[in-house]
Design an enzyme around this catalytic site. Structure first.
Site, short mmCIF file in Angstrom:
data_model
loop_
_atom_site.label_atom_id
_atom_site.label_comp_id
_atom_site.label_asym_id
_atom_site.label_seq_id
_atom_site.Cartn_x
_atom_site.Cartn_y
_atom_site.Cartn_z
N GLU A 269 0.80 -1.22 0.06
CA GLU A 269 0.04 -0.01 -0.13
C GLU A 269 0.76 1.42 -0.07
OE1 GLU A 269 -3.72 2.00 2.13
OE2 GLU A 269 -2.91 0.31 2.99
N CYS A 454 -6.79 1.02 2.43
CA CYS A 454 -7.19 2.26 2.40
C CYS A 454 -7.05 3.07 1.13
CB CYS A 454 -7.31 3.30 3.30
SG CYS A 454 -7.87 2.66 5.14
N ASN A 581 -12.33 -3.19 0.50
CA ASN A 581 -11.72 -3.23 1.70
C ASN A 581 -11.99 -2.84 2.79
OD1 ASN A 581 -8.41 -3.40 2.50
ND2 ASN A 581 -9.03 -1.34 2.72
N GLU A 582 -11.84 -3.72 3.82
CA GLU A 582 -12.23 -3.16 5.39
C GLU A 582 -13.73 -2.38 5.47
OE1 GLU A 582 -9.01 -1.17 7.29
OE2 GLU A 582 -7.96 -2.74 7.66
#
Length: 848
Positions: A269, A454, A581-582
């Site tokens: 990331e 994120c 994602n999350e």
């Protein structure tokens, strides 16, 4: 040891007795049938502490459950000062015995969630409170005094702000009418005195059994937290007097099962300057003059188009080289200098590729050391219109803090000023930093997940990572703000990610937003609660499908042709695509998520979709995410958790009871919250359990991967670095040892210890795998005790060679510098060699 454990049990009993008295209970017979339950939230910790409860038999004497244990927390907004707040919590029980909690959040929104037991809550819903009313001078209108009233099967939610009162109506607590102004606001909350403080909330009469379950849940949570709070210091108390432990380990080669052959991978990331200023080898910062105040949300006035540049120049926007790259610099008989990322590191006698888009007068480019010494230079003459020109600069001296200088005797326009080391990883153009990339390669990852967590779904809808903006000529790519508070040039884009995977021999695992931004967004709607407009979702879904064509399509296809034009006519062999994602599992999310998943399933049934089940190992998002995965029959879901070392010690059975007939698991992000050897060993210990459950856990990756020193937004990380140095952590070497020693067959084993304590047993990890490709038997042994373990290993039904590779990774539990040591010894010696206190050992043996 036994004396200590006995004392430990006595303490637990005394704790339970204390709790009983603390909550006003004398005996089982004294428990009432009905009690009053008070629900409230406070402004402590910026209102982030969530929903609390207290109870009473007479509404005079109140007993807090916790006293401020959180039973529900707001998910609205970012982790910043104003996000995740809960104000004016209001609880109501409907006719079916379901509780509904309403609370205010910032930006004129009220939130709601429901529960049968006040412990397990449904997904949260968010309703815009005002859309056409002028806000106050601060630009915000904070919700106050929420109340709910019931009449003829309808529930009316009342609230007020500093400039109006409002109502919204619901029948099912799922959909709400548009908020309207209402001058007849509901009455105020009840107030009680709790531990000397006045609290405002709601009172509901409930059965004592409900309150009893809340108390037990709170006690259990606190006990787990205490149990997970282990450290070398607590170990020294828990295991005082413990003698070296003997471990008889018997392995039966016939008692085995197949496990995933790609358990150890890499998660990348762009956080902590992992891309620009990190893995991406570009040495010039802000090469395109496109930094902006919005990158830093206005917190740094210097963070603008001139960031990292100095000298006498002006910025212009007329006739740029590309509309996506609108700014460029103009020099008139002057100099301009770029400082790179904390200085430009250079190596003596190495070559560096300089390039720039320029038009106008001739100019000179120099690399200059901190003392003013010229280390390399070249003269270039551009055309009268934009053209890319280049030069090779050979450096005379090794320095860590050089800068690049361009000077002209006339007027020249410059853009996309670039400097790359000639020696990139695999010598790729527009390539990757060789030492960092090689450190990653040495982990032998079986897959690479990108472009992030994120970062993939961004800060607000406008910041969602769009893969199409990251391919093609560098000057045409669309730079963007990074959710972690800096700038992304996107020079490291999807083509480069795919190419890196190929160079590593790893499978690519791109992760795309599920039509919603990050649930912790602070920009444009305060979180993913408000996703891409449904009228725009068809195009977004098509973008997802186009990515698969870009990766795998023939050169005759639209997007396959673009891949070929970039220099890669052969397909990238894409097999996996992550969606989400999350994510906060909301109605907004689910509607868009199902659209994307079903479209991929229909057009590309061969693609393995990885779903999302939130950021934690339990809770609403986890449960709701798994329910959707089961309904969609997703092949894999992505689980995340960052926990203490004690959690990893105490939860080695986490996947033992997973339903093997349902979705497999990709443990996409995990870490034990530290870079000391104790943390690394906790991860090594847990990975023995992951291998044991390799039939359900198919992939795992530590996160985050990279962090540039002095520029970290998250700790811990796996590999730290500066401009000229790579600093792997002790955690890295655990990942490396697992990556170097994978297997696809798990061999069952039995272990008998000389000490029967469960605490001792939990801290000795054993995993035995066989690699079918090489035929090697691999035994991993983790000793997370402060004393040595003396093993005696017996392997039946498998003939082995005489010698074994033997790697020991040991050190002080607080160490950050321990390194593995490898040697070759006899199998007999390897199977009986003492395992040092706090150590991880890998034995690798050829079989006949």
């Amino acid at each position: 040891m036994k004396k200590f454990l006995l004392g430990h049990r006595i303490l637990i009993v005394l704790f339970a007795v204390f709790i009983s008295f603390a909550f006003g209970l004398k005996s089982k017979e004294d428990k009432p049938g009905k009690v009053y339950l008070f629900a409230y939230s406070t402004l402590k910790n910026n209102g982030k502490n969530g929903l609390h409860f207290a109870w009473s038999t007479d509404q005079k004497n109140w007993f807090g459950v916790g006293p401020e244990h959180s039973f529900l927390k707001s998910d609205y907004g970012s982790w910043g000062p104003e996000g995740k707040s809960m104000s004016e919590a209001f609880l109501i029980e409907d006719n079916n015995g379901i509780f509904h909690c309403f609370w205010g959040v910032r930006d004129d929104v009220f939130a709601s969630a429901s529960s049968k037991d006040l412990i397990n809550w449904t997904r949260q819903s968010y309703t815009q409170a005002m859309k056409n009313v002028t806000k106050n001078e601060s630009g915000k209108s904070i919700i106050q005094n929420i109340k709910v009233s019931k009449k003829q099967g309808e529930y009316t939610i009342h609230w007020k702000t500093d400039n109006a009162n409002y109502t919204s109506v619901t029948k099912d607590f799922k959909t709400y009418s548009k908020a309207i102004i209402d001058e007849n606001n509901a009455p105020g909350f009840s107030e009680i005195t709790l531990q000397g403080e006045t609290q405002k909330g709601t009172i509901t009469e409930v059965d004592w059994t409900l309150v009893d379950s809340l108390i037990k849940n709170m006690e259990s949570s606190k006990f787990r937290d205490k149990q997970d709070n282990t450290s070398p210091k607590s170990d020294s108390v828990m295991f005082v007097g413990l003698k070296p432990v003997r471990a008889q380990i018997s392995i039966d080669a016939k008692d085995s099962k197949k496990i995933s052959n790609m358990l150890t991978g890499m998660f990348f990331e762009d956080i902590n300057y992992a891309a620009d200023g990190g893995l991406y080898a570009e040495l010039i910062q802000n090469r395109d003059f496109e930094y902006s105040l919005h990158d830093k949300k206005g917190s740094d006035k210097n963070w603008n188009e001139t960031m990292a540049w100095s000298g006498n120049f002006k910025l212009e926007k007329e006739n740029p080289i590309h509309p996506n790259n609108s700014h460029y610099a103009v020099l008139t008989k002057s100099k301009i200098s770029n400082s790179g990322f904390d200085g430009i590191p250079l190596k003596a006698n190495e070559k560096y590729n300089f390039s720039v888009f320029a038009k106008g007068a001739k100019f000179t480019v120099k690399l200059i050391g901190a003392s003013g010494e010229t280390l390399a230079e070249a003269a270039l003459k551009p055309n009268t219109s934009w053209k890319k020109i280049s030069a090779v600069l050979k450096v005379s001296k090794t320095v860590s803090d050089a800068h690049l200088e361009i000077s002209s005797d006339g007027e020249v326009a410059l853009d996309m000023v670039s400097l790359f080391p000639e020696k990139t990883f695999k010598n790729r153009k527009n390539g990757l930093r060789a030492d960092l990339a090689q450190t990653i390669a040495d982990m032998h990852p079986k897959f690479v997940r990108f472009p992030g967590g994120c970062v993939a779904h961004g800060d607000g809808i406008g910041n969602i990572y769009r893969w199409k903006n990251t391919i093609g000529p560098l000057e045409s790519r669309t730079p963007m703000r990074n959710i972690w508070g800096y700038h992304q040039s996107l020079g490291l884009g999807y083509f480069e990610y795919f190419q890196f995977c190929e160079d590593l021999g790893a499978l690519p695992v791109p992760v795309l937003a599920a039509g919603v931004p990050c649930q912790n967004s602070s920009d444009g709607g305060a979180g993913q609660q408000f996703g891409i407009a449904m009228q725009d979702m068809d195009q977004y879904v098509q973008d997802v499908l186009d990515l698969i064509e870009y990766a795998n399509g023939p050169v005759t296809s639209l997007w396959g042709k673009k891949r070929a034009e970039a220099g890669h006519p052969k397909a990238f062999n894409l097999k996996y695509v992550g969606i989400g994602n999350e994510d906060l599992i909301s109605d907004v999310f689910e509607e868009r998520y199902r659209m994307i998943v079903k479209a991929v399933q229909k057009k590309y049934p061969e693609i393995i979709i990885i779903g999302t089940v939130g950021p934690f190992f339990e809770g609403t998002d986890y449960n709701e995410g798994w329910a959707i995965a089961n309904d969609l029959k997703l092949p894999i879901v992505d689980e995340h958790y960052y926990q203490s070392p004690g959690w990893f010690i105490n939860n080695q059975n986490f996947y033992d009871s997973y339903d093997r007939s349902k979705s497999k698991v990709y443990l996409g992000e995990y870490a034990s919250r530290g870079n000391k050897f104790y943390n690394a060993l906790a991860e090594a210990l847990y990975l023995t359990a992951i291998e044991r459950n390799g039939d359900v856990v198919t992939m795992a990756s530590y996160a985050p991967l990279l962090a540039r020193e002095k520029h970290t937004q998250w700790n811990p990380d796996l590999i730290y670095f500066t401009g000229n140095e790579v600093k792997p952590t002790v955690n890295y070497f655990v990942q490396k040892l697992y990556g170097e020693n994978p297997g696809d067959i798990y061999l069952q084993h039995k272990i008998k210890l000389s000490d029967a304590s469960n605490e001792v047993h939990k801290r000795i990890g054993v995993s035995v795998v066989r690699d079918n490709a090489s035929g090697d038997l691999i035994v991993k042994l983790v000793n997370m005790l402060p004393v040595a373990v003396i093993p005696s290993i017996d392997v039946s039904n498998l003939a082995t060679t005489e010698n074994a590779g033997y790697t020991t990774f040991s050190g002080n539990s607080e160490s950050t510098t321990a390194r593995p040591i490898s040697q070759t010894i006899t199998v007999k010696e390897a199977f009986s060699k003492e395992l040092p206190a706090y150590s991880f050992t890998v034995i690798r043996i050829k079989t006949k």
